[in-house]
Design an enzyme around this catalytic site. Structure first.
Site, PDB file in Angstrom:
ATOM      1  N   LYS A   1       0.843  -1.187   0.000  1.00 51.63           N
ATOM      2  CA  LYS A   1       0.000   0.000   0.000  1.00 51.63           C
ATOM      3  C   LYS A   1       0.883   1.243   0.000  1.00 51.63           C
ATOM      4  O   LYS A   1       1.987   1.230   0.538  1.00 51.63           O
ATOM      5  CB  LYS A   1      -0.912  -0.011   1.236  1.00 51.63           C
ATOM      6  CG  LYS A   1      -1.823   1.211   1.279  1.00 51.63           C
ATOM      7  CD  LYS A   1      -3.118   0.981   2.012  1.00 51.63           C
ATOM      8  CE  LYS A   1      -3.998   2.218   1.960  1.00 51.63           C
ATOM      9  NZ  LYS A   1      -4.536   2.502   0.616  1.00 51.63           N
TER      10      LYS A   1
ATOM     11  N   ASN B   1     -13.821   3.052  -3.098  1.00 52.75           N
ATOM     12  CA  ASN B   1     -13.124   3.125  -1.819  1.00 52.75           C
ATOM     13  C   ASN B   1     -12.617   4.531  -1.580  1.00 52.75           C
ATOM     14  O   ASN B   1     -12.242   5.234  -2.511  1.00 52.75           O
ATOM     15  CB  ASN B   1     -11.971   2.109  -1.761  1.00 52.75           C
ATOM     16  CG  ASN B   1     -10.688   2.663  -2.340  1.00 52.75           C
ATOM     17  OD1 ASN B   1      -9.959   3.407  -1.686  1.00 52.75           O
ATOM     18  ND2 ASN B   1     -10.409   2.321  -3.599  1.00 52.75           N
TER      19      ASN B   1
ATOM     20  N   ILE C   1     -10.195   5.039   1.188  1.00 51.04           N
ATOM     21  CA  ILE C   1      -9.374   4.653   2.338  1.00 51.04           C
ATOM     22  C   ILE C   1      -8.572   5.867   2.817  1.00 51.04           C
ATOM     23  O   ILE C   1      -8.405   6.067   4.020  1.00 51.04           O
ATOM     24  CB  ILE C   1      -8.413   3.490   1.970  1.00 51.04           C
ATOM     25  CG1 ILE C   1      -9.162   2.331   1.313  1.00 51.04           C
ATOM     26  CG2 ILE C   1      -7.614   3.038   3.182  1.00 51.04           C
ATOM     27  CD1 ILE C   1     -10.229   1.669   2.145  1.00 51.04           C
ATOM     28  N   GLY C   2      -8.103   6.649   1.851  1.00 52.83           N
ATOM     29  CA  GLY C   2      -7.369   7.858   2.235  1.00 52.83           C
ATOM     30  C   GLY C   2      -5.923   7.585   2.601  1.00 52.83           C
ATOM     31  O   GLY C   2      -5.336   8.282   3.428  1.00 52.83           O
TER      32      GLY C   2
ATOM     33  N   ASN D   1       5.291   1.411  -3.340  1.00 55.36           N
ATOM     34  CA  ASN D   1       4.459   2.474  -3.914  1.00 55.36           C
ATOM     35  C   ASN D   1       4.549   3.691  -3.005  1.00 55.36           C
ATOM     36  O   ASN D   1       4.347   3.600  -1.796  1.00 55.36           O
ATOM     37  CB  ASN D   1       3.015   1.953  -4.018  1.00 55.36           C
ATOM     38  CG  ASN D   1       2.053   2.985  -4.580  1.00 55.36           C
ATOM     39  OD1 ASN D   1       1.878   4.049  -4.010  1.00 55.36           O
ATOM     40  ND2 ASN D   1       1.402   2.658  -5.696  1.00 55.36           N
TER      41      ASN D   1
ATOM     42  N   ASN E   1       2.890   6.810  -6.979  1.00 58.91           N
ATOM     43  CA  ASN E   1       1.442   7.031  -7.058  1.00 58.91           C
ATOM     44  C   ASN E   1       1.231   8.522  -7.265  1.00 58.91           C
ATOM     45  O   ASN E   1       1.324   9.312  -6.333  1.00 58.91           O
ATOM     46  CB  ASN E   1       0.784   6.540  -5.762  1.00 58.91           C
ATOM     47  CG  ASN E   1      -0.716   6.774  -5.742  1.00 58.91           C
ATOM     48  OD1 ASN E   1      -1.283   7.284  -6.703  1.00 58.91           O
ATOM     49  ND2 ASN E   1      -1.354   6.411  -4.652  1.00 58.91           N
TER      50      ASN E   1
ATOM     51  N   CYS F   1      -3.742   9.267  -6.789  1.00 60.12           N
ATOM     52  CA  CYS F   1      -4.778   8.824  -5.862  1.00 60.12           C
ATOM     53  C   CYS F   1      -5.926   9.816  -5.800  1.00 60.12           C
ATOM     54  O   CYS F   1      -5.722  10.996  -5.567  1.00 60.12           O
ATOM     55  CB  CYS F   1      -4.228   8.628  -4.462  1.00 60.12           C
ATOM     56  SG  CYS F   1      -5.534   8.105  -3.340  1.00 60.12           S
TER      57      CYS F   1
HETATM   58  C1  LIG Z   1      -9.359  -0.519  -1.230  1.00 58.56           C
HETATM   59  C2  LIG Z   1      -8.363  -0.023  -2.252  1.00 58.56           C
HETATM   60  C3  LIG Z   1      -7.252   0.692  -1.838  1.00 58.56           C
HETATM   61  C4  LIG Z   1      -6.322   1.163  -2.762  1.00 58.56           C
HETATM   62  N1  LIG Z   1      -5.218   1.841  -2.323  1.00 58.56           N
HETATM   63  C5  LIG Z   1      -4.283   2.260  -3.212  1.00 58.56           C
HETATM   64  C6  LIG Z   1      -3.087   2.897  -2.772  1.00 58.56           C
HETATM   65  O1  LIG Z   1      -2.843   3.066  -1.572  1.00 58.56           O
HETATM   66  N2  LIG Z   1      -2.188   3.314  -3.714  1.00 58.56           N
HETATM   67  C7  LIG Z   1      -2.399   3.108  -5.058  1.00 58.56           C
HETATM   68  O2  LIG Z   1      -1.549   3.482  -5.854  1.00 58.56           O
HETATM   69  N3  LIG Z   1      -3.517   2.492  -5.499  1.00 58.56           N
HETATM   70  C8  LIG Z   1      -4.459   2.064  -4.611  1.00 58.56           C
HETATM   71  N4  LIG Z   1      -5.594   1.415  -5.071  1.00 58.56           N
HETATM   72  C9  LIG Z   1      -5.802   1.239  -6.519  1.00 58.56           C
HETATM   73  C10 LIG Z   1      -5.365  -0.154  -7.000  1.00 58.56           C
HETATM   74  O3  LIG Z   1      -3.980  -0.343  -6.829  1.00 58.56           O
HETATM   75  C11 LIG Z   1      -5.747  -0.376  -8.469  1.00 58.56           C
HETATM   76  O4  LIG Z   1      -5.074   0.593  -9.249  1.00 58.56           O
HETATM   77  C12 LIG Z   1      -7.240  -0.248  -8.723  1.00 58.56           C
HETATM   78  O5  LIG Z   1      -7.959  -0.841  -7.669  1.00 58.56           O
HETATM   79  C13 LIG Z   1      -7.695  -0.871 -10.033  1.00 58.56           C
HETATM   80  O6  LIG Z   1      -7.479  -2.265 -10.068  1.00 58.56           O
HETATM   81  P1  LIG Z   1      -8.621  -3.356  -9.730  1.00 58.56           P
HETATM   82  O7  LIG Z   1      -9.833  -2.988 -10.515  1.00 58.56           O
HETATM   83  O8  LIG Z   1      -8.009  -4.666 -10.105  1.00 58.56           O
HETATM   84  O9  LIG Z   1      -8.861  -3.259  -8.262  1.00 58.56           O
HETATM   85  C14 LIG Z   1      -6.539   0.929  -4.145  1.00 58.56           C
HETATM   86  C15 LIG Z   1      -7.660   0.216  -4.557  1.00 58.56           C
HETATM   87  C16 LIG Z   1      -8.578  -0.272  -3.644  1.00 58.56           C
HETATM   88  C17 LIG Z   1      -9.773  -1.041  -4.123  1.00 58.56           C
END
Ligand SMILES: Cc1cc2nc3c(=O)[nH]c(=O)nc-3n(C[C@H](O)[C@H](O)[C@H](O)COP(=O)(O)O)c2cc1C
Ligand SMILES: Cc1cc2nc3c(=O)[nH]c(=O)nc-3n(C[C@H](O)[C@H](O)[C@H](O)COP(=O)(O)OP(=O)(O)OC[C@H]3O[C@@H](n4cnc5c(N)ncnc54)[C@H](O)[C@@H]3O)c2cc1C
Ligand code: FES
Lengths: 328, 293
Positions: free
Chosen positions: A46, A70, A72-73, A102, A130, A133
């Site tokens: 994360k 989401n 989450i922040g 990341n 990243n 976000c």
């Molecule tokens: C609950 C959750 C938390 C995430 N937290 C981050 C994060 O901290 N940093 C980041 O670069 N992407 C974050 N993402 C994005 C994912 O890495 C990914 O780019 C996105 O979910 C699309 O892929 P998916 O459809 O397979 O989930 C998060 C996604 C979800 C669902």
């Protein structure tokens, strides 16, 4: 010759093209009772920031049609604890897989400071920046929507980190191509896309947003067609390898991204539902290579056959999806 | 650690649980009995399972739904879920056939379940009196706990207090009434039992018992109930564990969706911890006033 699932992100070799997506895998430790993190080609923890972040108010998730929002922040322990606490980097480095960290920051200096510190941590194979976000006012997003800011940020990190740098792009832009090219010009070794699509859910009786953060990022199968298009466009317009992300649920989805131009993929939301899915996909990829008579993943990357090139299609999309006659 | 600490055979994998029965026990309340040996064997009171509420061919509803284990029969490899229908997932569960009433000969119906997940309650001391305080469907983990406590070599004295809005919402109570424990009910409108909140009922019972210090509370219910339990256990210095709920993205610590401000021990600060990963059962002294912060 036996088929190989090996793939490359610049100079970084992965034993297979499946990585965990940031924010959907904890830091590896959490999944250990479900699957051995070493089966992945790479794991992405994360997002880590310079200072610890406590994240957004509840509720933080909301399910939508074939997807989820989401907010989450970017809750995370901060770079100090990440490097020294045995549950984070030291534990990740013990797995037999590539470790991608990341990073998220509010300023170029914050990214640079973290990159410098991680450069001396040999366990870190790659950084993923990243710059995308949707869940924090200063979540790196303003870098990711501006080509010039993207280039400057990647350049600054490049000067301070000697191994692989991946820029993770946001889909929340009118045109992803200038941003992708800017990251490449700044010295990124690879691009990953997409992060989540910013969205919202409303409870009309209470007249309240469903999420504590009001808006949130959409992920899951609902975004796959949108993500595929951006991966294809980026692959058509950049020389560096692309990591495809967005709504991948199974082996077929992975192959769609690879054919569209991705050299590797990240799986995110699917892991919430099927924590052992990486194993299934890796097995499925081997079978698919045999079926196609291909010796390696590389032979399939970007092999999509189209009747029109990406530039024409992108122009048509911008003009409102006007039909361009085939063969024109 | 190229392979992690657990051996492959110990991995928790989503598994096909066979539907043994699916009984309606009242308006909107059901008990689903499933057969899957490893889930039944590993389940402890307080733990929960994540149920995929589709046939596996669809991505909608996408996320699994969390349910406390209501009880587990380790010998027969079955476990139960007590659930109320509130939305798509639970309505899908209610529509699963009940093999006990439908014609035999049809092939078994399977449900994809991940678990068990989460932690369990601690065991009371021998001289402690146990108060199980539950609201609504929050009684589910308390039933499993009651069975577990009754099976101890020296079972404690157990009071079970159940709260509901009205008498109509006391459906889960019948199973408790069959146990050798004292069962008490409270309804907000006074239509059955004590008139008022279940936490006030607890206070009455506890005072009647001489405000004994050796009372131990185990609670699970809606946010407001959990909050008053937390407060009164701290004010009166009573041992208390509360089983929390939250919206869950994953159920095993990887999404950070289910947090609440919870401290590690009495001396540390409140920080956002994952209910699914460090709970769902927490000592009340670790919870923040207001619980969700
Ligand atoms: C609950 C959750 C938390 C995430 N937290 C981050 C994060 O901290 N940093 C980041 O670069 N992407 C974050 N993402 C994005 C994912 O890495 C990914 O780019 C996105 O979910 C699309 O892929 P998916 O459809 O397979 O989930 C998060 C996604 C979800 C669902
Ligand atoms: C640890 C834990 C144990 C639980 N035990 C039980 C139980 O024993 N019996 C029971 O009937 N219910 C229990 N619940 C609540 C149950 O998970 C929800 O009622 C259920 O998810 C609703 O799903 P739905 O599709 O019918 O509703 P929908 O409203 O369609 O659900 C939409 C989304 O909201 C989520 N959601 C809605 N309500 C809740 C909630 N209260 N908690 C968590 N997620 C929610 C769903 O998972 C889904 O993602 C428990 C919840 C948790 C967290
Ligand atoms: S539900 Fe995902 S971390 Fe708890």
């Amino acid at each position: 010759m036996a088929e190989t699932l090996k793939t490359r992100l610049g100079s970084l070799e992965l034993k297979n093209p499946i990585l965990s997506a940031s924010g959907t895998f904890g830091y590896g430790k959490e999944v250990e009772s479900f699957v051995d993190p070493s089966v992945y080609g790479g794991i992405v923890g994360k997002s880590i920031s310079l200072e610890p972040r406590k994240g957004n108010p509840l509720p933080r998730t909301w399910e939508t049609a074939s997807g989820m929002l989401n907010s989450i922040g970017l809750q995370n322990p901060g770079i100090d604890a990440f490097i020294s606490d045995p549950s984070y980097l030291p534990r990740m480095s013990a797995y037999d897989t590539r470790v991608v960290v990341n990073l998220v920051g509010d300023t170029v200096d914050e990214y640079v400071e973290m990159a410098r510190r991680l450069d001396s941590e040999s366990a870190v194979d790659a950084l993923e920046l990243n710059i995308s976000c949707p869940n924090c006012p200063l979540g790196g997003m303003e870098f990711g929507v501006d080509p010039e800011a993207t280039r400057r940020l990647v350049e600054a990190v490049r000067e301070n980190f000697s191994r692989t740098i991946i820029a993770k792009l946001t889909p929340n832009v009118t045109d992803v191509v200038p941003i992708a090219r800017a990251a490449e010009a700044g010295g990124a070794d690879a691009l990953s896309l997409v992060n989540t699509y910013v969205g919202m859910a409303v409870e009309w009786r209470q007249r309240r947003p469903r999420l504590g953060g009001i808006t949130g990022g959409l992920s899951g199968p609902a975004i796959k067609p949108l993500a595929l298009r951006l991966v294809w466009l980026a692959a058509q317009n950049c020389e560096i390898p692309i990591i495809g992300i967005g709504g991948i649920m199974n082996t077929d989805d992975v192959l769609e991204f690879i054919v569209a131009g991705a050299s590797a993929v990240q799986i995110g939301t699917v892991q919430f539902i099927r924590p052992r899915i990486a194993l299934e996909i890796i097995e499925g990829l081997g079978e698919a290579l045999r079926e196609l008579g291909a010796g390696s993943i590389g032979e399939l990357v970007g092999t999509l056959e189209t009747d029109r090139d990406a530039i024409t299609v992108r122009q048509a999309d911008e003009d409102g999806g006007e039909e361009v006659p085939v063969g024109e | 650690m190229s392979t992690s600490d657990c051996q492959p055979s110990d991995y928790i994998a989503p598994s096909a649980s066979e539907v043994v029965s699916n009984r309606q026990i009242g308006p909107d309340w059901y008990v689903l009995r499933l057969r899957e040996e490893s889930i039944a064997r590993r389940s402890e009171p307080g733990m929960f399972v994540q149920v995929l509420c589709n046939d596996g061919e669809s991505f909608d509803p996408l996320l699994r739904r969390p349910f406390s284990v209501y009880c587990a029969d380790k010998e027969n490899g079955t476990y139960d879920i007590l659930y109320t229908t509130v939305g798509r997932g639970t309505r899908w569960m209610a529509a699963l056939p009940d093999p006990e009433t439908t014609a035999s000969g049809e092939s078994p119906v399977k449900v994809d379940v991940l678990g068990p997940l989460g932690n369990t309650f601690s065991t009371p001391g021998e001289d402690e009196t146990v108060y199980l305080v539950g609201g609504g469907v929050g009684v589910a983990p308390l039933y499993f706990l009651a069975l577990h406590l009754l099976a101890l070599p020296a079972p404690p004295k157990i009071h079970f207090c159940m709260g509901a809005r009205t008498g109509e919402f006391l459906q889960g109570i019948e199973d408790f009434r069959k146990l050798p424990i004292e069962t008490h009910v409270a309804t907000n409108d006074g239509s059955e039992g004590f008139h008022g909140f279940v936490t006030d009922l607890f206070v009455e019972l506890w005072k009647d018992a001489g405000s004994a210090e050796n009372a131990r509370i185990y609670g699970c219910g809606p946010q407001g109930m959990n909050e008053s339990l937390r407060n009164l256990s701290i004010e009166n210095d009573l041992a208390c564990e509360i089983c929390l709920e939250s919206m869950m993205g994953c159920g095993f610590g990887i999404c950070f969706g289910c947090v609440a401000p919870i401290r590690k021990d009495a001396d540390s600060d409140f920080i956002n911890r994952r209910i699914c990963w460090e709970g769902p059962v927490f000592n009340s002294t670790l919870l923040c006033p207001g619980i969700e912060g």
